[in-house]
Scaffold this active site. Structure first.
Site, PDB file in Angstrom:
ATOM      1  N   HIS A  68      80.219  43.053  -6.008  1.00  0.00           N
ATOM      2  CA  HIS A  68      80.168  42.230  -7.296  1.00  0.00           C
ATOM      3  C   HIS A  68      79.762  43.139  -8.349  1.00  0.00           C
ATOM      4  O   HIS A  68      78.491  42.935  -8.528  1.00  0.00           O
ATOM      5  CB  HIS A  68      79.548  40.929  -6.781  1.00  0.00           C
ATOM      6  CG  HIS A  68      79.842  39.990  -7.922  1.00  0.00           C
ATOM      7  ND1 HIS A  68      80.625  38.619  -7.683  1.00  0.00           N
ATOM      8  CD2 HIS A  68      79.894  40.097  -9.451  1.00  0.00           C
ATOM      9  CE1 HIS A  68      80.547  38.014  -8.690  1.00  0.00           C
ATOM     10  NE2 HIS A  68      80.337  38.660  -9.890  1.00  0.00           N
ATOM     11  N   HIS A  70      80.460  44.316 -12.518  1.00  0.00           N
ATOM     12  CA  HIS A  70      81.437  44.510 -13.491  1.00  0.00           C
ATOM     13  C   HIS A  70      81.458  45.850 -14.096  1.00  0.00           C
ATOM     14  O   HIS A  70      80.428  46.125 -14.759  1.00  0.00           O
ATOM     15  CB  HIS A  70      80.937  43.375 -14.609  1.00  0.00           C
ATOM     16  CG  HIS A  70      81.218  41.944 -14.186  1.00  0.00           C
ATOM     17  ND1 HIS A  70      82.210  41.229 -14.273  1.00  0.00           N
ATOM     18  CD2 HIS A  70      80.371  41.154 -13.404  1.00  0.00           C
ATOM     19  CE1 HIS A  70      82.067  40.020 -13.886  1.00  0.00           C
ATOM     20  NE2 HIS A  70      80.903  40.129 -13.081  1.00  0.00           N
ATOM     21  N   LEU A  71      82.549  46.550 -14.049  1.00  0.00           N
ATOM     22  CA  LEU A  71      82.670  47.849 -14.678  1.00  0.00           C
ATOM     23  C   LEU A  71      82.832  47.982 -16.148  1.00  0.00           C
ATOM     24  O   LEU A  71      82.933  48.937 -16.676  1.00  0.00           O
ATOM     25  CB  LEU A  71      83.447  48.671 -13.759  1.00  0.00           C
ATOM     26  CG  LEU A  71      83.040  49.203 -12.631  1.00  0.00           C
ATOM     27  CD1 LEU A  71      84.007  50.043 -11.608  1.00  0.00           C
ATOM     28  CD2 LEU A  71      81.602  50.068 -12.257  1.00  0.00           C
ATOM     29  N   ASP A 160      86.401  35.610 -11.428  1.00  0.00           N
ATOM     30  CA  ASP A 160      85.036  35.900 -11.730  1.00  0.00           C
ATOM     31  C   ASP A 160      84.563  35.551 -13.106  1.00  0.00           C
ATOM     32  O   ASP A 160      85.167  36.207 -13.853  1.00  0.00           O
ATOM     33  CB  ASP A 160      84.324  36.741 -11.065  1.00  0.00           C
ATOM     34  CG  ASP A 160      82.813  36.559 -11.243  1.00  0.00           C
ATOM     35  OD1 ASP A 160      82.419  35.623 -10.877  1.00  0.00           O
ATOM     36  OD2 ASP A 160      82.233  37.720 -11.603  1.00  0.00           O
ATOM     37  N   ASP A 313      75.991  41.412  -8.912  1.00  0.00           N
ATOM     38  CA  ASP A 313      76.418  40.662 -10.296  1.00  0.00           C
ATOM     39  C   ASP A 313      76.199  41.618 -11.283  1.00  0.00           C
ATOM     40  O   ASP A 313      75.821  41.267 -12.297  1.00  0.00           O
ATOM     41  CB  ASP A 313      76.096  39.278 -10.255  1.00  0.00           C
ATOM     42  CG  ASP A 313      77.016  38.545 -11.162  1.00  0.00           C
ATOM     43  OD1 ASP A 313      78.082  39.326 -11.701  1.00  0.00           O
ATOM     44  OD2 ASP A 313      76.924  37.395 -11.468  1.00  0.00           O
ATOM     45  N   HIS A 317      75.812  44.599 -20.813  1.00  0.00           N
ATOM     46  CA  HIS A 317      76.090  44.156 -22.015  1.00  0.00           C
ATOM     47  C   HIS A 317      75.490  44.957 -23.086  1.00  0.00           C
ATOM     48  O   HIS A 317      74.437  45.550 -22.744  1.00  0.00           O
ATOM     49  CB  HIS A 317      75.604  42.735 -22.292  1.00  0.00           C
ATOM     50  CG  HIS A 317      76.455  41.609 -21.530  1.00  0.00           C
ATOM     51  ND1 HIS A 317      77.761  41.373 -21.738  1.00  0.00           N
ATOM     52  CD2 HIS A 317      75.890  40.670 -20.561  1.00  0.00           C
ATOM     53  CE1 HIS A 317      78.043  40.518 -20.989  1.00  0.00           C
ATOM     54  NE2 HIS A 317      77.090  40.040 -20.239  1.00  0.00           N
ATOM     55  N   PHE A 331      75.744  35.935 -21.038  1.00  0.00           N
ATOM     56  CA  PHE A 331      75.093  35.732 -19.768  1.00  0.00           C
ATOM     57  C   PHE A 331      75.274  36.961 -18.910  1.00  0.00           C
ATOM     58  O   PHE A 331      76.289  37.775 -19.013  1.00  0.00           O
ATOM     59  CB  PHE A 331      76.091  34.767 -18.802  1.00  0.00           C
ATOM     60  CG  PHE A 331      75.789  33.277 -19.338  1.00  0.00           C
ATOM     61  CD1 PHE A 331      74.613  32.558 -18.787  1.00  0.00           C
ATOM     62  CD2 PHE A 331      76.790  32.690 -19.915  1.00  0.00           C
ATOM     63  CE1 PHE A 331      74.574  31.151 -19.155  1.00  0.00           C
ATOM     64  CE2 PHE A 331      76.537  31.270 -20.446  1.00  0.00           C
ATOM     65  CZ  PHE A 331      75.383  30.640 -19.929  1.00  0.00           C
ATOM     66  N   GLY A 332      74.185  37.365 -18.094  1.00  0.00           N
ATOM     67  CA  GLY A 332      74.536  38.484 -17.013  1.00  0.00           C
ATOM     68  C   GLY A 332      73.400  39.537 -17.466  1.00  0.00           C
ATOM     69  O   GLY A 332      72.701  39.745 -18.445  1.00  0.00           O
TER      70      GLY A 332
HETATM   71 ZN   LIG Z   1      80.469  34.877 -11.134  1.00  0.00          ZN
END
Ligand SMILES: [Zn+2]
Length: 434
Positions: A68, A70-71, A160, A313, A317, A331-332
């Site tokens: 999981h 995010h690239l 997602d 996850d 950012h 978020f993140g």
């Molecule tokens: Zn998610």
């Protein structure tokens, strides 16, 4: 040149646990032998045309896999690129990651899938296994070109970042993906109930005057998708599970033989909503940090096997997106370079054995993606060497990821990746970097 990894404790759950030397030739595990065994193969360690890695005191495991991540490329290269993300992954000890499809354009067709795979090949870091969208543009209205993406190389589908709100579309996706033998990764969130909240609903949210997100936001969708998995006999994998109610629902579903699995992320077993202080947006992620009771439930779920695996996850950012008021911040948090030490804490605290941890960070993710990553002759040499004892402070300034958004800066931890090898190539080696 062949590489000889010498003197590591090799842990390959269900396969082997002990001190071994590993010889790698042409990207493949060539031989595994007992360093104190009799002559024969062990004589190879005396070869001079071999690059020897002294791994005494280290633990060698099948390459860690983070399903999981995010690239951000294509479209949001200012946050992360495929190259920076895959190099950060290698530094974190990961030999492979799954990239989430919420890029721009969304990975909802074979062309975007091929772009990610091709870029990944030349990145010089971990391998990338793209995950495609469930619905076109992840808009939740009609199915994406799932078969086309499978031909191009996706390993799973997900929307997602967004839930699939339509139960009917989710049913169709489950039926279709079952026929294609592709797992669906579910982002379980009832958006209408989340209602624009930014942190866990409870006394801490009240204290800070921040709009809360109740646990039911997650568990409502978990329960719905368990029902749909039962109806369709399809397979659902729940992403970033954070609440005791979701975990209990998944536990019961597994007992009833429904085809579900789930992951959690290190922040959910490390922190609670008590840590959200002074509107520090590095503590803002979705799902949010939950209560102490939920954190305990996450740890219990990891111990009893309800939670199958750990994924970061990783969500980089830019400063501009985080350096704003709490409720407006993205978020993140990033996770690739902190996931391993935070997860090793579970072993140090006696919750999991090292073997259990390797199952949750390597074997189960591999099995889900249909990869045989056993440490055995003939398999690709995707290996992680872990230095289990080194103590240090997490320093976001040293991250290879473009993202610095972590709540773990300044935290004292123990253990990190010492060397990461992908297809027999050393893609990260600690000594070389520093
Ligand atoms: Zn998610």
């Amino acid at each position: 040149m062949p590489i000889l990894i010498k003197g590591a404790r090799v842990i390959d759950p269900g396969n082997l646990d002990g001190k071994r030397d590993i010889l790698i030739k042409d990207g493949i595990i060539d031989a595994i032998f007992d360093p104190i065994g009799q002559s024969g193969q062990s004589g190879q360690s005396g070869q001079s045309d071999v690059h020897v890695v002294d791994a005494s005191g280290m633990i060698a495991v099948p390459g860690l896999i983070d399903i999981h991540v995010h690239l951000r490329e294509p479209g949001h290269e200012y946050k992360e690129t495929i190259e920076s993300g895959l190099k950060a992954a290698a530094k974190g000890g990961f030999t492979a990651v799954c990239s989430m499809p919420n890029t721009n354009p969304v990975n909802d067709n074979g062309q975007v899938t091929s772009f990610i795979i091709n870029k990944g090949k030349s990145a010089g870091g971990a391998k990338v296994y793209p995950v495609g969208a469930i619905s076109q543009g992840s808009q939740g209205t009609s199915l994406a070109e799932i078969h086309d993406m499978q031909q191009a190389g996706i390993k799973a589908v997900t929307d997602d970042g967004l839930p699939v709100e339509s139960s009917q579309l989710m049913r169709r996706a489950l039926e279709y993906c079952k026929a294609l033998s592709i797992p669906i990764f579910v982002h379980a969130e009832d958006k209408s109930l989340a209602n624009g909240g930014s942190m866990n609903e409870g006394p801490h949210a009240t204290f800070w005057g921040i709009k809360g997100i109740p646990n039911a936001v997650e568990s409502i969708m978990v329960v719905r998708d368990i029902a749909l998995a039962e109806l369709t006999k399809g397979y659902v994998h729940f992403c970033h599970i954070s609440t005791s109610e979701s975990i209990e629902a998944i536990r019961q579903a597994k007992k009833r033989g429904i085809n579900v699995s789930c992951e959690t992320a290190p922040h959910y077993f490390t922190l609670t909503d008590e840590a959200v202080k002074d509107y520090d947006t590095n503590f803002k992620m979705n799902p949010p940090l939950r209560s102490g009771k939920d954190r305990k439930a996450v740890i219990q779920g990891l111990i009893d096997g309800t939670i199958d695996l750990i994924a970061s996850d990783h969500a980089p950012h830019s400063v501009d997106e985080k350096d704003v008021e709490f409720e407006r911040a993205a978020f993140g948090i990033v996770g690739l370079e902190t996931s391993l030490p935070l997860s090793l804490k579970l072993v140090q605290d006696g919750y999991l054995s090292l073997t259990d941890l390797v199952v949750k960070m390597s074997k189960h993710p591999a099995r889900m993606l249909g990869i045989d990553n056993d440490i055995k002759p003939g398999n690709p040499a995707d290996l992680t060497l872990i230095d289990p004892d080194i103590r240090y402070e997490i320093d976001p300034a040293k991250f290879i990821s473009k993202g610095r958004n972590t709540p773990f800066g300044g935290r004292q931890v123990r253990g990190e990746a010492f060397l990461t090898m992908v297809d027999g190539k050393i893609v990260y080696e600690k000594e070389k970097l520093r």
